[in-house]
Write an enzyme that holds these catalytic residues in place. Structure first.
Site, PDB file in Angstrom:
ATOM      1  N   SER A 134       0.844  -1.033  -0.013  1.00 33.26           N
ATOM      2  CA  SER A 134      -0.012   0.098  -0.075  1.00 33.26           C
ATOM      3  C   SER A 134       1.003   1.215   0.078  1.00 33.26           C
ATOM      4  O   SER A 134       1.963   1.346   0.698  1.00 33.26           O
ATOM      5  CB  SER A 134      -1.149  -0.016   1.277  1.00 33.26           C
ATOM      6  OG  SER A 134      -1.697   1.080   1.268  1.00 33.26           O
TER       7      SER A 134
ATOM      8  N   LYS B 265      -4.425  -6.880   3.846  1.00 34.49           N
ATOM      9  CA  LYS B 265      -4.506  -5.804   2.681  1.00 34.49           C
ATOM     10  C   LYS B 265      -5.815  -5.511   2.132  1.00 34.49           C
ATOM     11  O   LYS B 265      -6.135  -4.343   1.917  1.00 34.49           O
ATOM     12  CB  LYS B 265      -3.607  -5.954   1.526  1.00 34.49           C
ATOM     13  CG  LYS B 265      -3.469  -4.980   0.295  1.00 34.49           C
ATOM     14  CD  LYS B 265      -3.177  -3.705   0.742  1.00 34.49           C
ATOM     15  CE  LYS B 265      -2.877  -2.749  -0.309  1.00 34.49           C
ATOM     16  NZ  LYS B 265      -3.990  -2.631  -1.252  1.00 34.49           N
TER      17      LYS B 265
ATOM     18  N   HIS C 198      -7.530  -3.479   4.802  1.00 31.58           N
ATOM     19  CA  HIS C 198      -7.009  -2.185   4.772  1.00 31.58           C
ATOM     20  C   HIS C 198      -7.638  -1.434   3.950  1.00 31.58           C
ATOM     21  O   HIS C 198      -8.015  -0.223   4.097  1.00 31.58           O
ATOM     22  CB  HIS C 198      -5.518  -2.164   4.439  1.00 31.58           C
ATOM     23  CG  HIS C 198      -4.822  -0.962   3.925  1.00 31.58           C
ATOM     24  ND1 HIS C 198      -5.033  -0.541   2.371  1.00 31.58           N
ATOM     25  CD2 HIS C 198      -3.925  -0.052   4.518  1.00 31.58           C
ATOM     26  CE1 HIS C 198      -4.609   0.665   2.464  1.00 31.58           C
ATOM     27  NE2 HIS C 198      -3.811   1.077   3.539  1.00 31.58           N
ATOM     28  N   ASN C 199      -7.848  -1.999   2.510  1.00 35.98           N
ATOM     29  CA  ASN C 199      -8.457  -1.101   1.581  1.00 35.98           C
ATOM     30  C   ASN C 199     -10.022  -0.907   1.945  1.00 35.98           C
ATOM     31  O   ASN C 199     -10.618   0.168   1.490  1.00 35.98           O
ATOM     32  CB  ASN C 199      -8.556  -1.846   0.255  1.00 35.98           C
ATOM     33  CG  ASN C 199      -7.134  -1.777  -0.571  1.00 35.98           C
ATOM     34  OD1 ASN C 199      -6.219  -1.541   0.404  1.00 35.98           O
ATOM     35  ND2 ASN C 199      -7.220  -2.123  -1.689  1.00 35.98           N
TER      36      ASN C 199
ATOM     37  N   GLU D  10      -9.842   2.007   4.083  1.00 37.63           N
ATOM     38  CA  GLU D  10      -9.734   3.085   3.132  1.00 37.63           C
ATOM     39  C   GLU D  10     -11.067   3.435   2.412  1.00 37.63           C
ATOM     40  O   GLU D  10     -11.378   4.856   2.329  1.00 37.63           O
ATOM     41  CB  GLU D  10      -8.818   2.732   2.095  1.00 37.63           C
ATOM     42  CG  GLU D  10      -8.388   3.746   1.143  1.00 37.63           C
ATOM     43  CD  GLU D  10      -7.562   2.878  -0.129  1.00 37.63           C
ATOM     44  OE1 GLU D  10      -7.619   3.206  -1.312  1.00 37.63           O
ATOM     45  OE2 GLU D  10      -6.438   2.389   0.557  1.00 37.63           O
TER      46      GLU D  10
END
Length: 527
Positions: A158, A232, A235-236, A239
């Site tokens: 990222s 990940k 995480h997105n 986001e």
């Protein structure tokens, strides 16, 4: 900062040149895929003293990269780029054990690259997939390659182009021995943070990477299997939620209160100096100050209001549903993008439905509340993300350390924020914290912001400005702290129409009950 391995550290072969002119046994790692992320990470590796064999389907991509970055340009770092026009020459160029980093599109292209490269490798060699792969694909690939004696790491990356070039947040998952083979490289090129403050250390330039004694690297072994790509993905998802929350605050101030983008930019810049300090807040202020080069109008006014998405937010929401974890704010952010892209439906609704006859909001009062509302909702977005990760970690036996994860998100990644230092501390104090909102420091933030948060959500509803993420975050907060939820009534409904049974408050563990709703209404225990 870890010292890049020397040739003597990593392999014992004698360097030579093959009959085809390819140098053999000189490269520390190969980079397959020279798109924005691949070429940026390759340069980052070379800046840190590593020799990188670069490969791409398009030979001109290799040529352009090497022409603009000749070997002597890295003389002060000791690294360099080496052309590897095909897979065979790429493998020959690598030291033993070989390490190949893939940064190609997720899905079939990744499978095709692995299928082409794996037969050329030996037992003990490592393939790293740095794309946005679905974690189920990573689990499948890991199992297949392990059967061939190959190491496989699914590594979340990222930070976008700038992060890949000068320091991303890296989330590698896979067997511990697989990670050990690449740890020095990954920790070297990852973003760095100040160990005392948790703030990112910035200022890297081409050929001049961050060099700070004691700096902490934004890379850590996440866990076994597909844990890296799962993390990940989440995480997105966070986001998505964070971006939507910011957009809703902007919309409330712009359409609800009549503020101009430049004035809203000033507000975001001021917030960035406080608890909301984060990459997304920083770039939001920059975007809102930008004017259109053609018309001199505010940039945001000339951009089509339909948000794109590549699927990771949706994957996060589906994972939450599969795990039985509530993540409504992440889901609302995904739905908000879907609504924005529904041009036909929106046009039809605009013709049929009148705009709200609401006066403009009190800009000064609403602006003062928005900072607190945004901080509270941001905490909720993180709380939902970490709850998903916790559930998956328990189900898959990944043993993911929330403190270490928060630590590597403090720099390099898109959701990097001052708040993550507090989150790191929360999981350090209680590694198996049931939910982030239960941490005393997080709870204090939320209760302090609550009145302003409620006023902000009420203002959005009154002024007719959609705030699905802000309001869902508040509802989530209220649901978690409620002593009783209306689910008791839902259980009654389920038992009434479908005999699905219910549990009594004081019933023994495992005991369920059914009421004869349509006859004598007698209760029966169902064991």
């Amino acid at each position: 900062m870890p010292t890049p391995p020397t040739h003597a550290d990593t392999h014992t072969d004698t360097h030579a040149e093959s009959s085809t002119g390819v140098e053999t046994g000189v490269a520390d790692i190969a980079m397959v895929g020279l798109g924005v992320m691949g070429r940026s990470l390759a340069l980052n590796l070379a800046d840190h003293g590593f020799t990188v064999a670069v490969n791409d389907l398009h030979a001109d991509s290799i040529d352009r990269l090497l022409a603009s970055n000749p070997a002597d340009s890295f003389k002060q770092t000791g690294g360099r780029l080496v052309a590897a026009p095909d897979h065979a020459s790429m493998i020959a160029t690598l030291k033993h054990p070989r390490r190949v980093f893939l940064l190609v599109p997720a899905g079939k292209p990744t499978d095709m690259a692995i299928d082409a490269i794996a037969p050329l490798l030996d037992q003990g060699d490592t393939i790293i997939d740095g794309g946005n792969a679905h974690w189920n694909d990573t689990a499948r690939r890991s199992e297949a390659l392990a059967a061939k004696g190959l190491h496989f790491i699914g590594c979340g990356v990222s930070g976008g182009e700038e992060g890949a070039r000068f320091g991303p947040s890296l989330m590698p998952g896979g067997p511990a021995e697989s990670y050990a083979a690449v740890e020095p490289m990954l920790t070297a090129v990852a973003a760095k943070v100040d160990p005392k403050t948790g703030k990112p250390i910035e200022g890297a330039e081409p050929r001049k990477p961050i060099s700070a004694a004691g700096a902490e690297s934004c890379c850590a072994h996440i866990g076994p299997g597909a844990s890296g790509h799962f993390v990940k993905m989440v995480h997105n998802g966070i986001e998505y939620a964070d971006m939507q929350l910011i957009a809703e605050i902007y919309d409330l101030l712009r359409r609800g209160c009549g503020m101009e983008p430049a004035a809203i930019a000033d507000a975001f810049a001021a917030w960035d100096a406080g608890p909301l300090d984060s990459f997304l807040i920083e770039i939001t202020a920059d975007i809102l100050r930008q004017t259109d080069p053609q018309s001199d109008k505010p940039f945001v006014d000339i951009v089509h209001d339909a948000a794109g998405q590549k699927g990771t937010g949706r994957w996060t929401s589906l994972a939450a549903l599969d795990l039985g974890v509530a993540a409504p704010t992440v889901a609302e952010a995904v739905f908000a993008r879907a609504v924005s892209a529904s041009d036909e439906e929106r046009r039809a609704a605009q013709r049929a439905l009148p705009a709200p006859a609401a006066p403009a909001g009190d800009a000064k009062a609403i602006l003062a509340d928005c900072e607190h509302a945004l901080l509270a909702a941001k905490i909720i977005a993180y709380a939902q993300g970490f709850a998903i990760i916790r559930a998956a970690s328990h189900e898959k036996n990944w043993s993911i350390d929330g403190s270490a994860l928060a630590a590597i998100w403090r720099g390099g990644c898109i959701i990097r924020a001052r708040l993550l230092e507090d989150i790191r501390a929360a999981f350090t104090a209680d590694r198996d914290l049931p939910n982030l909102v239960a941490d005393p420091a997080m709870a204090a933030h939320l209760t302090s912001a609550e009145p302003a948060w409620r006023r902000t959500v009420a203002a959005g509803a009154t002024l007719g400005v959609p705030i699905p993420a802000l309001s869902s975050a508040l509802s989530y907060y209220d649901a978690l702290r409620a002593p009783r939820l209306p689910a008791a009534l839902i259980q009654g409904q389920r038992d009434h129409f479908g005999a699905h049974t219910y549990k009594r408050i004081e019933s023994p563990a495992g005991a369920s009950y059914h009421l004869n709703w349509h006859t004598d209404r007698a209760e029966h225990r169902i064991d």
